[in-house]
Design a protein around this motif. Structure first.
Motif, PDB file in Angstrom:
ATOM      1  N   ILE A  76      -2.858   2.086  -4.303  1.00  0.00           N
ATOM      2  CA  ILE A  76      -2.373   3.469  -4.360  1.00  0.00           C
ATOM      3  C   ILE A  76      -3.362   4.409  -3.674  1.00  0.00           C
ATOM      4  O   ILE A  76      -4.582   4.306  -3.850  1.00  0.00           O
ATOM      5  N   GLY A  77      -2.822   5.360  -2.896  1.00  0.00           N
ATOM      6  CA  GLY A  77      -3.640   6.407  -2.286  1.00  0.00           C
ATOM      7  C   GLY A  77      -2.843   7.686  -2.220  1.00  0.00           C
ATOM      8  O   GLY A  77      -1.735   7.778  -2.760  1.00  0.00           O
TER       9      GLY A  77
ATOM     10  N   ASP B  63       4.834   9.179   7.930  1.00  0.00           N
ATOM     11  CA  ASP B  63       3.481   9.534   8.350  1.00  0.00           C
ATOM     12  C   ASP B  63       2.632   8.312   8.665  1.00  0.00           C
ATOM     13  O   ASP B  63       1.753   8.365   9.525  1.00  0.00           O
ATOM     14  N   SER B  64       2.874   7.213   7.965  1.00  0.00           N
ATOM     15  CA  SER B  64       2.104   5.986   8.232  1.00  0.00           C
ATOM     16  C   SER B  64       2.374   5.500   9.655  1.00  0.00           C
ATOM     17  O   SER B  64       1.461   5.084  10.373  1.00  0.00           O
TER      18      SER B  64
ATOM     19  N   ILE C  65       0.865  -1.186   0.000  1.00  0.00           N
ATOM     20  CA  ILE C  65       0.000   0.000   0.000  1.00  0.00           C
ATOM     21  C   ILE C  65       0.897   1.230   0.000  1.00  0.00           C
ATOM     22  O   ILE C  65       1.710   1.418   0.913  1.00  0.00           O
ATOM     23  N   LEU C  66       0.766   2.052  -1.022  1.00  0.00           N
ATOM     24  CA  LEU C  66       1.628   3.223  -1.164  1.00  0.00           C
ATOM     25  C   LEU C  66       0.785   4.492  -1.234  1.00  0.00           C
ATOM     26  O   LEU C  66      -0.149   4.590  -2.031  1.00  0.00           O
ATOM     27  N   GLY C  67       1.134   5.453  -0.371  1.00  0.00           N
ATOM     28  CA  GLY C  67       0.457   6.742  -0.381  1.00  0.00           C
ATOM     29  C   GLY C  67       1.477   7.859  -0.479  1.00  0.00           C
ATOM     30  O   GLY C  67       2.625   7.631  -0.852  1.00  0.00           O
ATOM     31  N   GLY C  68       1.043   9.053  -0.113  1.00  0.00           N
ATOM     32  CA  GLY C  68       1.944  10.198  -0.207  1.00  0.00           C
ATOM     33  C   GLY C  68       1.579  11.083  -1.377  1.00  0.00           C
ATOM     34  O   GLY C  68       0.695  10.772  -2.180  1.00  0.00           O
TER      35      GLY C  68
ATOM     36  N   GLY D  78       3.123   5.556   3.448  1.00  0.00           N
ATOM     37  CA  GLY D  78       2.496   6.786   2.966  1.00  0.00           C
ATOM     38  C   GLY D  78       1.022   6.882   3.281  1.00  0.00           C
ATOM     39  O   GLY D  78       0.277   5.904   3.152  1.00  0.00           O
ATOM     40  N   PRO D  79       0.553   8.076   3.693  1.00  0.00           N
ATOM     41  CA  PRO D  79      -0.853   8.272   4.043  1.00  0.00           C
ATOM     42  C   PRO D  79      -1.762   8.298   2.816  1.00  0.00           C
ATOM     43  O   PRO D  79      -1.315   8.519   1.692  1.00  0.00           O
TER      44      PRO D  79
END
Length: 396
Positions: free
Chosen positions: A222-223, A354-355, A197-200, A319-320
């Motif tokens: 993705i987020g 942040d996660s 799971i990848l955010g940012g 990542g959030p």
């Protein structure tokens, strides 16, 4: 792993240099979060028990000129360690010189000493952060063996990690070993299904990670702000949402190569401005109004991601999912955090940043298999890059 760990060293009666990561947040010279100090305790306690003479050091913040020293001393860390160990940690406010050398020579077996912020050496030509060979050699001369327990700086070649390890026998501390074991082994030899799971905010920050994980993961969710660059690549209207226009073709290429592995949001929470207040609503991902910006994944996406995580045996999250700092746009991150935390029989890893902050704030830290202490280092490790601070440690 192929690297020596602290238990491979003969430390009794030896002067053991320990590079820790005590880069903790402080306000008015008071520590506001001591998690990194607590994470270092197993290595320090082991060395004390084994009768080593323990010499601790770390960087704290960035120091470019004399004025930057204000509020950057490690003395509060030494004081906090004294409390946590129930044992005095002597503090020497120097990074080199006779006073430091004499204090080290006076140590008895099981004693602990900390010297000053290694970045104070950056005032005169960035000697620490540019890995000045003479500085690394000098610090190495202060001890008999070296233990690197600072995973958070492993992606950088500094005098306090690579410089010292180039001159004396070295090993990974327990925290470094744990980071390598969880992140490295989980990505290279995962129990499947393996979901990343990848955010940012930006695709550009995660290109290498996405490419590496597309080869190794079964799904890549993705987020965050980077989702809008992928939406644009699909020809969707994204309003005034964050966009890396020069990465749209790359996003298109990644979607093609992914062959269905990449999972994007199906709805998004939007607002007319970058604010926690306003005309906030959730809309389908392909119906973002032209004058609105997306600031979080929507509730239907949270449900989708929960379903996609069902049955996962390995999950890596970095990542959030939205602008987590604003309460009205934190629900996506909270929802994903809860979904991962509630998985049964899965290895769940957070790659720092942040996660990690989200999991800790929400009280879910204990429900994850591992939360990395090094955001930048874990990101580069997830990319499959060699970490200089790790590579420099002596092989078994």
């Amino acid at each position: 792993m192929a690297k020596k760990i602290v238990t491979d060293l003969d430390v009794a009666g030896k002067k053991v240099l320990v590079r820790a990561d005590f880069n903790v947040p402080m306000k008015d010279e008071k520590i506001t979060n001591d998690d990194r100090i607590i994470q270092a305790l197993p290595t320090i306690k082991y060395l004390i028990k084994e009768g080593a003479k323990v010499i601790l050091f770390s960087h704290l913040g960035r120091v470019k000129e004399e004025a930057d020293k204000e509020g950057k001393s490690l003395k509060p860390v030494a004081d906090r360690l004294t409390e946590l160990l129930a044992k005095e940690v002597a503090f020497v406010p120097e990074t080199r010189g006779e006073k430091l050398e004499n204090a080290i020579d006076a140590l008895g077996n099981g004693d602990v000493l900390m010297f000053e912020n290694t970045r104070f050496e950056d005032i005169d030509g960035k000697k620490e952060s540019k890995n000045d060979p003479e500085l690394g050699k000098y610090w190495a001369s202060l001890g008999d063996v070296f233990v690197n327990d600072a995973f958070g700086t492993a992606h950088r070649a500094h005098a306090s990690n690579v410089g010292i390890a180039s001159n004396i026998e070295s090993a990974a501390g327990f925290l470094m070993e744990k980071e390598i074991r969880f992140i490295g082994e989980s990505v290279d030899n995962p129990d499947r299904p393996f979901v990343a799971i990848l955010g940012g905010a930006k695709v550009s920050d995660k290109i290498g990670v996405i490419e590496n994980l597309l080869e190794k993961a079964d799904k890549v969710i993705i987020g965050g702000g980077m989702a809008f660059t992928f939406f644009k690549a699909q020809g969707k209207e994204i309003g005034t949402s964050l966009l890396e226009a020069d990465k749209v073709d790359l996003a298109k290429d990644l979607l093609e190569r992914a062959a269905g592995k990449i999972i994007l949001p199906i709805d998004t929470k939007v607002n007319k401005e970058f604010s926690n207040e306003g005309d906030i609503k959730a809309v389908p991902a392909d119906q973002i109004p032209a004058d609105y910006m997306g600031l979080d994944i929507g509730p239907e996406t949270v449900k989708l991601y929960e379903r996609e995580l069902e049955g996962a045996k390995t999950v890596v999250w970095n990542g959030p999912m939205g602008v987590f700092e604003m309460t009205n746009f934190a629900k996506g991150t909270i929802g994903v955090c809860e979904a991962i935390a509630n998985l049964n029989d899965a290895t769940t890893i957070i790659g720092g940043g942040d996660s990690a902050a989200a999991a800790m704030q929400l009280g879910f830290a204990e429900k994850f298999s591992h939360i990395s202490t090094g955001g930048g280092a874990s990101l580069e490790y997830l990319e499959g890059k060699e970490l200089p601070g790790l590579a420099a440690i002596s092989n078994k």
